[in-house]
Design a protein around this motif. Structure first.
Motif, PDB file in Angstrom:
ATOM      1  N   SER A 158       0.828  -1.206   0.000  1.00  0.00           N
ATOM      2  CA  SER A 158       0.000   0.000   0.000  1.00  0.00           C
ATOM      3  C   SER A 158       0.865   1.260   0.000  1.00  0.00           C
ATOM      4  O   SER A 158       0.477   2.286  -0.569  1.00  0.00           O
ATOM      5  CB  SER A 158      -0.966   0.001   1.181  1.00  0.00           C
ATOM      6  OG  SER A 158      -0.302   0.207   2.416  1.00  0.00           O
ATOM      7  N   LEU A 159       2.039   1.202   0.637  1.00  0.00           N
ATOM      8  CA  LEU A 159       2.968   2.338   0.567  1.00  0.00           C
ATOM      9  C   LEU A 159       3.360   2.625  -0.867  1.00  0.00           C
ATOM     10  O   LEU A 159       3.401   3.782  -1.304  1.00  0.00           O
ATOM     11  CB  LEU A 159       4.237   2.046   1.373  1.00  0.00           C
ATOM     12  CG  LEU A 159       4.204   2.119   2.894  1.00  0.00           C
ATOM     13  CD1 LEU A 159       5.630   2.004   3.430  1.00  0.00           C
ATOM     14  CD2 LEU A 159       3.557   3.394   3.383  1.00  0.00           C
ATOM     15  N   ALA A 199      10.145   3.480   6.468  1.00  0.00           N
ATOM     16  CA  ALA A 199       9.826   4.661   7.274  1.00  0.00           C
ATOM     17  C   ALA A 199       9.795   5.923   6.420  1.00  0.00           C
ATOM     18  O   ALA A 199       8.925   6.791   6.595  1.00  0.00           O
ATOM     19  CB  ALA A 199      10.830   4.807   8.413  1.00  0.00           C
ATOM     20  N   ALA A 200      10.747   6.049   5.503  1.00  0.00           N
ATOM     21  CA  ALA A 200      10.783   7.218   4.628  1.00  0.00           C
ATOM     22  C   ALA A 200       9.564   7.251   3.707  1.00  0.00           C
ATOM     23  O   ALA A 200       8.914   8.299   3.543  1.00  0.00           O
ATOM     24  CB  ALA A 200      12.067   7.221   3.807  1.00  0.00           C
ATOM     25  N   TRP A 201       9.247   6.116   3.109  1.00  0.00           N
ATOM     26  CA  TRP A 201       8.090   6.064   2.209  1.00  0.00           C
ATOM     27  C   TRP A 201       6.786   6.270   2.967  1.00  0.00           C
ATOM     28  O   TRP A 201       5.817   6.776   2.400  1.00  0.00           O
ATOM     29  CB  TRP A 201       8.073   4.733   1.465  1.00  0.00           C
ATOM     30  CG  TRP A 201       9.252   4.565   0.543  1.00  0.00           C
ATOM     31  CD1 TRP A 201       9.957   5.545  -0.088  1.00  0.00           C
ATOM     32  CD2 TRP A 201       9.862   3.331   0.162  1.00  0.00           C
ATOM     33  NE1 TRP A 201      10.971   5.011  -0.844  1.00  0.00           N
ATOM     34  CE2 TRP A 201      10.936   3.644  -0.711  1.00  0.00           C
ATOM     35  CE3 TRP A 201       9.625   1.994   0.464  1.00  0.00           C
ATOM     36  CZ2 TRP A 201      11.754   2.662  -1.272  1.00  0.00           C
ATOM     37  CZ3 TRP A 201      10.427   1.013  -0.091  1.00  0.00           C
ATOM     38  CH2 TRP A 201      11.477   1.348  -0.958  1.00  0.00           C
ATOM     39  N   ALA A 202       6.752   5.921   4.244  1.00  0.00           N
ATOM     40  CA  ALA A 202       5.539   6.105   5.042  1.00  0.00           C
ATOM     41  C   ALA A 202       5.190   7.571   5.226  1.00  0.00           C
ATOM     42  O   ALA A 202       4.026   7.903   5.505  1.00  0.00           O
ATOM     43  CB  ALA A 202       5.697   5.434   6.409  1.00  0.00           C
ATOM     44  N   SER A 232      11.736   9.865   0.465  1.00  0.00           N
ATOM     45  CA  SER A 232      12.615   9.117  -0.424  1.00  0.00           C
ATOM     46  C   SER A 232      13.886   8.766   0.336  1.00  0.00           C
ATOM     47  O   SER A 232      14.157   9.316   1.411  1.00  0.00           O
ATOM     48  CB  SER A 232      12.961   9.950  -1.669  1.00  0.00           C
ATOM     49  OG  SER A 232      13.614  11.159  -1.293  1.00  0.00           O
ATOM     50  N   VAL A 233      14.650   7.823  -0.235  1.00  0.00           N
ATOM     51  CA  VAL A 233      15.884   7.406   0.422  1.00  0.00           C
ATOM     52  C   VAL A 233      17.082   7.616  -0.499  1.00  0.00           C
ATOM     53  O   VAL A 233      16.987   7.449  -1.707  1.00  0.00           O
ATOM     54  CB  VAL A 233      15.834   5.933   0.873  1.00  0.00           C
ATOM     55  CG1 VAL A 233      14.839   5.743   1.992  1.00  0.00           C
ATOM     56  CG2 VAL A 233      15.539   4.992  -0.280  1.00  0.00           C
ATOM     57  N   VAL A 234      18.180   8.015   0.131  1.00  0.00           N
ATOM     58  CA  VAL A 234      19.491   7.990  -0.516  1.00  0.00           C
ATOM     59  C   VAL A 234      20.227   6.808   0.119  1.00  0.00           C
ATOM     60  O   VAL A 234      20.614   6.864   1.281  1.00  0.00           O
ATOM     61  CB  VAL A 234      20.260   9.306  -0.319  1.00  0.00           C
ATOM     62  CG1 VAL A 234      21.664   9.206  -0.904  1.00  0.00           C
ATOM     63  CG2 VAL A 234      19.497  10.459  -0.963  1.00  0.00           C
ATOM     64  N   LEU A 235      20.345   5.745  -0.642  1.00  0.00           N
ATOM     65  CA  LEU A 235      20.895   4.484  -0.160  1.00  0.00           C
ATOM     66  C   LEU A 235      22.358   4.378  -0.586  1.00  0.00           C
ATOM     67  O   LEU A 235      22.667   4.486  -1.779  1.00  0.00           O
ATOM     68  CB  LEU A 235      20.077   3.325  -0.726  1.00  0.00           C
ATOM     69  CG  LEU A 235      20.614   1.909  -0.566  1.00  0.00           C
ATOM     70  CD1 LEU A 235      20.828   1.563   0.894  1.00  0.00           C
ATOM     71  CD2 LEU A 235      19.660   0.919  -1.231  1.00  0.00           C
TER      72      LEU A 235
END
Length: 234
Positions: free
Chosen positions: A6-7, A201-204, A208-211
């Motif tokens: 769902s995210l 957690a970021a998408w919630a 966005s993430v910098v991985l």
């Protein structure tokens, strides 16, 4: 109940073109120096292909255990999301019997069960080494699956979603509520368990993430500034 699937749908509804994963590879080896950026739409396409492979080819669904034997890498993100999209359990510990193993090392393919061998290089078209009989060569085969995905069965709230660090997390608890600012751009580093939790957690919060894989400390200050990272949870 908010789930990883769902995210992903929420990210697509909010802005499919916005970058949701920016990946840097600092790990020694042939992929060192790679930078990959995935929009919500592109991420969803990878998830759909992997989800269709799991569901159609490997008979994965609720109750299936998918062992993710991968580093904290952008490819691991879409395989985790794909496993959750079919309602399976993502196992990072390797302490329970797996029905499907997703690994980047052909030598770690178990003797029994289904297996997918992932090539980490961004432009790979096949795995460079021989694979065990019956193992799926992701780089060669994943592109043949559809870009749209529809699950045959949804997981229940108390179905097991994640096994990591000795803890078993159900679907109704796997998406965190971090209290982070909306739209946060978050640094994700470390092992795969940490990366998955940070990404969810970021998408919630519509972020966005910098991985960064095996982050080089000398490169990080300039990189975080260039990428506009607003949150470093380390």
């Amino acid at each position: 109940m908010r789930t990883p699937a769902s995210l992903l749908a929420d990210l697509l509804a909010a802005d499919p073109a916005r970058p949701r994963v920016t990946f840097y590879d600092d790990a020694p080896g042939e992929t060192c120096g790679e930078r990959i950026e995935l929009s919500g739409k592109v991420l969803a396409n990878w998830v759909a292909k992997a989800g269709n492979a799991l569901q159609e080819e490997l008979d994965a669904g609720p109750g299936t255990v998918v062992r993710l034997d991968l580093p904290g890498h952008w490819r691991a993100l879409y395989w985790a999301l794909a496993a959750w999209s079919v309602g399976a359990t993502v196992d990072l510990d390797g302490t329970i019997d797996a029905d499907v193993t997703v690994t980047d090392d052909p030598e770690r393919v178990p003797a029994g069960g289904e297996a997918v061998v992932v090539t980490l290089a961004a432009l790979a078209r096949s795995h460079p080494n021989p694979l065990p009989a019956g193992a799926m060569d992701e780089a060669r085969e994943l592109a043949t699956y559809a870009d749209a995905f529809s699950p045959w069965e949804a997981p229940g709230p108390r179905d097991r979603a994640l096994v990591a660090g000795g803890e078993h997390t159900a679907y109704d608890a796997v998406v965190p509520s971090p209290g982070w600012p909306a739209g946060a751009r978050v640094l994700a580093t470390g092992d795969l368990a940490s990366v998955l939790r940070t990404a969810l957690a970021a998408w919630a919060v519509d972020g966005s993430v910098v991985l960064v894989r095996e982050a080089d400390p000398a490169r990080m200050p300039g990189r975080l500034a260039a990428e506009g990272v607003t949150l470093d949870p380390r």
